[in-house]
Scaffold this active site. Sequence first.
Site, short mmCIF file in Angstrom:
data_model
loop_
_atom_site.label_atom_id
_atom_site.label_comp_id
_atom_site.label_asym_id
_atom_site.label_seq_id
_atom_site.Cartn_x
_atom_site.Cartn_y
_atom_site.Cartn_z
N ASP A 1 -6.94 1.78 -5.21
CA ASP A 1 -6.07 2.17 -4.10
C ASP A 1 -4.61 1.91 -4.45
O ASP A 1 -4.24 0.79 -4.80
CB ASP A 1 -6.45 1.37 -2.84
CG ASP A 1 -5.59 1.71 -1.65
OD1 ASP A 1 -5.99 2.61 -0.88
OD2 ASP A 1 -4.51 1.10 -1.50
N TYR B 1 4.19 1.84 -3.21
CA TYR B 1 3.97 0.75 -4.14
C TYR B 1 4.75 0.95 -5.45
O TYR B 1 4.90 0.01 -6.22
CB TYR B 1 2.49 0.58 -4.48
CG TYR B 1 1.58 0.33 -3.31
CD1 TYR B 1 2.07 -0.03 -2.06
CD2 TYR B 1 0.20 0.45 -3.46
CE1 TYR B 1 1.22 -0.24 -0.99
CE2 TYR B 1 -0.66 0.22 -2.39
CZ TYR B 1 -0.15 -0.12 -1.16
OH TYR B 1 -1.01 -0.32 -0.11
N LYS C 1 -1.13 7.40 -1.11
CA LYS C 1 -0.65 7.58 0.26
C LYS C 1 0.77 8.11 0.26
O LYS C 1 1.59 7.70 -0.55
CB LYS C 1 -0.68 6.23 1.01
CG LYS C 1 -1.95 5.43 0.84
CD LYS C 1 -1.85 4.10 1.55
CE LYS C 1 -2.97 3.16 1.14
NZ LYS C 1 -2.75 2.54 -0.18
#
Length: 276
Positions: free
Chosen positions: A52, A57, A82
């Site tokens: 993930d 990030y 995401k």
Amino acid sequence: METITLNTGIELPIVGTGTNTYGKENNDYQGKINGDTTELDQAISLGYRHIDTAISYRNESVIGDAVKKSKLPREEFFLTSKIPGRPEYIETTEAVHQAVADSLNALKTDYIDLYLIHHPWDNNEEIFTVWRILEEYVDKGVLKAIGVSNFNQEQLGFILERARIKPAVNQIQSNTSEWNHAIIEYCQEHGVVPEAWGPLSRIDASCRQALTEIGQRYGKTWAQVILRYQIQRGVAVIPKSHNPERQQLNIELFDFSLTEEEMTTIGHLKNKEQNN
């Protein structure tokens, strides 16, 4: 590794690894990206295939490098990323397209298994506009499944009522600081898989002690007990560790089962040390 079937028919490994501090100096979320794949190399060697990450990030390229370095077939991995709800990523159709393209490029892949809207914002119509663009990528096979993250019942319901392709996952915090029982139940009632981020975070000493006492009956750690609790109730988990021994323990969850009484006890644990 056990899997849970998404509403698309795709199998999601029920335990994955979080990565929000991977490939960064000093293992710091805000740290400079250093390209170090050590933690992921370890995780992959231990059997993790569900990874993930997120645009926010800043380390999608680190994940892409680790997957490539493993020399395992791409289809063995389940990659999640995401798209942020920030204007530079979602305010125009072109911005959304660019975000998806950048994720694909950084991950060094021509498809992503699961792509989430990372956070809701205060405009459900705008969120749904982004959702419709992501649906087009599912049609093309570029995004195999799409979902949301940190959505409450009202926000998720808005999409469920209007979407052509229903959200497959809602990734939310779930631990003794905030179980989010109600939204988890709502997701499951509507065929959306709940996935817990931070499943081992924000757990105070009193809760750890109670979990440790349960774990002693099975020769398991408090962390294994709380992860087992989540997967046993149908919640996918993405624990994160930089330590290979803990990474190993975090996937050794399938050789014991909690009793109904233990499940109830765990579900009622609540931090006593929280700040108001």
